[in-house]
Scaffold this active site. Structure first.
Site, PDB file in Angstrom:
ATOM      1  N   HIS A  19       0.838  -1.199   0.000  1.00  0.00           N
ATOM      2  CA  HIS A  19       0.000   0.000   0.000  1.00  0.00           C
ATOM      3  C   HIS A  19       0.877   1.254   0.000  1.00  0.00           C
ATOM      4  O   HIS A  19       0.655   2.189  -0.798  1.00  0.00           O
ATOM      5  CB  HIS A  19      -0.896  -0.027   1.240  1.00  0.00           C
ATOM      6  N   GLU A  20       1.865   1.274   0.859  1.00  0.00           N
ATOM      7  CA  GLU A  20       2.741   2.438   0.949  1.00  0.00           C
ATOM      8  C   GLU A  20       3.606   2.585  -0.301  1.00  0.00           C
ATOM      9  O   GLU A  20       3.944   3.701  -0.715  1.00  0.00           O
ATOM     10  CB  GLU A  20       3.618   2.347   2.196  1.00  0.00           C
ATOM     11  N   HIS A  23       1.776   4.694  -2.795  1.00  0.00           N
ATOM     12  CA  HIS A  23       1.954   6.132  -2.544  1.00  0.00           C
ATOM     13  C   HIS A  23       3.348   6.586  -3.011  1.00  0.00           C
ATOM     14  O   HIS A  23       3.490   7.642  -3.639  1.00  0.00           O
ATOM     15  CB  HIS A  23       1.810   6.433  -1.052  1.00  0.00           C
TER      16      HIS A  23
END
Length: 444
Positions: A19-20, A23
């Protein structure tokens, strides 16, 4: 317990780190300076700085990760350095960076589902047992031996695929068209008319409630005890039991029950060995149970012999099915959330880390394929949860950006602060409910 915790830590670490990474990748594409990317939380154990000035860190608590960006320009920054701050980017770029995390989770789920389709999994064939009288399946004409080949036009190869296609209509109701091949090999259509049900965490199996169940597997002898009645009669490991007494094609339970009726008395057993039928007369040894009742035992171990199929697809078909299953899971999750708000789905279905850890351990023990399927499902859940328009989540930031696009300027700082407090309260309430449900299940 240690195995379960390890499986949970690996799952959470992989999914949140991915998920990170979403980003991070989009932030770098948009020219934002990333200060730190950490795998894990807490004290940094290892660190390395790359040529872009990003510190890559491994932290002590391996339960996720985080990305720290340059939010505002540093004092005395040059114009080029100031342009690397997140808050200096356009609305479209900021929105893309925020949305990239949840989208990365959805892409990961699609890739995991696709990988399972390509590698292939061994699953029970979708062969149905006789439908109980007055059930919805019985009213549709479902017969013992029917093999499901398609659900509402979607081809299925296995029981798992059939259950997935039936999951939505079983919960929301509606008409379902089952294409089946009968025991005689004839193609038929069975039309199920289902009604919506209230979903409780300890509720009944919806498939069984509708009258749909796997055909009972044929019992196969998986071990013969030395000196037992089975060995004396000539039974062998690997024999497929096709009849016992007057019962033709019995299930494992029926074999045990029938033999228990004849302590010290002869009973006939027909098996299939090397493709040929053989009949034996066995005299079960008498054993007295704790209740004082004598039962017969023949000293063999039985295993369920489910007909199995290998579900495998080519590259293109696997990718299509992986994306489709991810999209279906997202839609189903949103529908279930909506039904929670209307009371059709119990709030007790909300699960927290204790339940997720338990499932992580269970699937890891079953095998790699089951664990990967679990990872894909939780990855979808993380993606959907983070896209909800709740302040403090990615979806909350996207909601702010939508208002900014409508107003033509950012929301007032006071509004943002109020939203953060509301979001924090909602998340605290949600986590409290999840933990309450977890411990209720744990101690009930």
């Amino acid at each position: 317990m240690l195995f379960t915790l390890l499986a949970f830590a690996v799952a959470l670490g992989v999914l949140i780190t991915f998920h990170e990474l979403g980003h991070y990748w989009v932030a770098r594409l948009c020219g934002v300076r990333v200060l730190t990317f950490s795998v894990g939380f807490g004290k940094i154990v290892l660190r390395r700085r790359d040529r872009h000035g990003t510190e890559w860190a491994l932290s002590a608590i391996p339960l996720g990760g985080y990305v720290k960006m340059l939010d505002d320009p540093l004092p005395n920054a040059t114009a080029e350095q100031a342009a690397q701050a997140f808050n200096r980017k356009s609305l479209r770029q900021r929105s893309a960076i925020v949305a990239a995390g949840p989208i990365a989770n959805l892409l990961l789920a699609a890739l995991l589902y696709s990988a399972l389709n390509m590698v292939g999994t061994s699953e029970p064939a979708a062969i149905l047992a006789a439908a109980p009288a007055h059930s919805q399946a019985a009213q549709a004409g479902v017969m013992a031996g029917d093999r499901i080949t398609a659900v509402n036009g979607h081809p299925v190869q296995s029981w798992g695929e059939a259950r997935w296609q039936l999951l939505d209509p079983l919960t929301t109701g509606g008409e379902v068209r089952l294409q089946v091949d009968t025991r005689e090999g004839q193609a038929r259509e069975r039309i199920l008319r289902l009604h919506a049900v209230a979903i409780e965490p300890e509720g009944v199996d919806l498939m069984a409630e509708a009258g749909l169940a796997l055909a009972m597997p044929q019992p196969r002898i998986s071990g013969v005890n030395p000196g037992g009645a089975g060995e004396a009669a000539g039974l062998r490991d690997g024999d497929l039991i096709v009849a016992v007494g007057d019962i033709d094609k019995p299930g494992s339970g029926a074999v045990v029950e029938e033999i228990q009726k004849y302590p010290g008395q002869p009973v006939s057993i027909t098996v299939q060995r090397d493709g040929a039928p053989l009949s034996f007369t066995v005299v079960p040894q008498a054993h007295t149970g704790d209740d004082g009742v004598q039962v017969g035992r023949i000293g063999v171990m039985l295993a369920a012999d489910f007909p199995m199929v290998t579900v495998r697809y080519g590259l293109i078909d696997s990718l299509y099915r992986g994306i489709a299953k991810t999209a279906d899971t997202v839609w189903f999750s949103l529908k279930m959330m909506g039904r929670m708000l209307t009371g059709d789905v119990s709030m007790r279905n909300v699960s927290g880390p204790v339940t997720i850890a338990d499932y992580a351990g269970q699937t890891a023990r079953v095998g790699l394929a089951a664990y990967i399927g679990f990872l894909a499902l939780i990855s979808v859940s993380i993606g959907v949860l983070n896209l909800l328009p709740i302040p403090m989540l990615d979806g909350g930031h996207l909601m702010y950006y939508a208002f900014e696009a409508i107003r033509g300027k950012p929301l007032p700082e006071k509004w943002l602060e109020s939203g953060q407090r509301v979001g924090l309260g909602l998340l605290a309430a949600l986590m409290g409910l999840a933990f309450f449900n977890d411990f209720t299940r744990l101690f009930s």
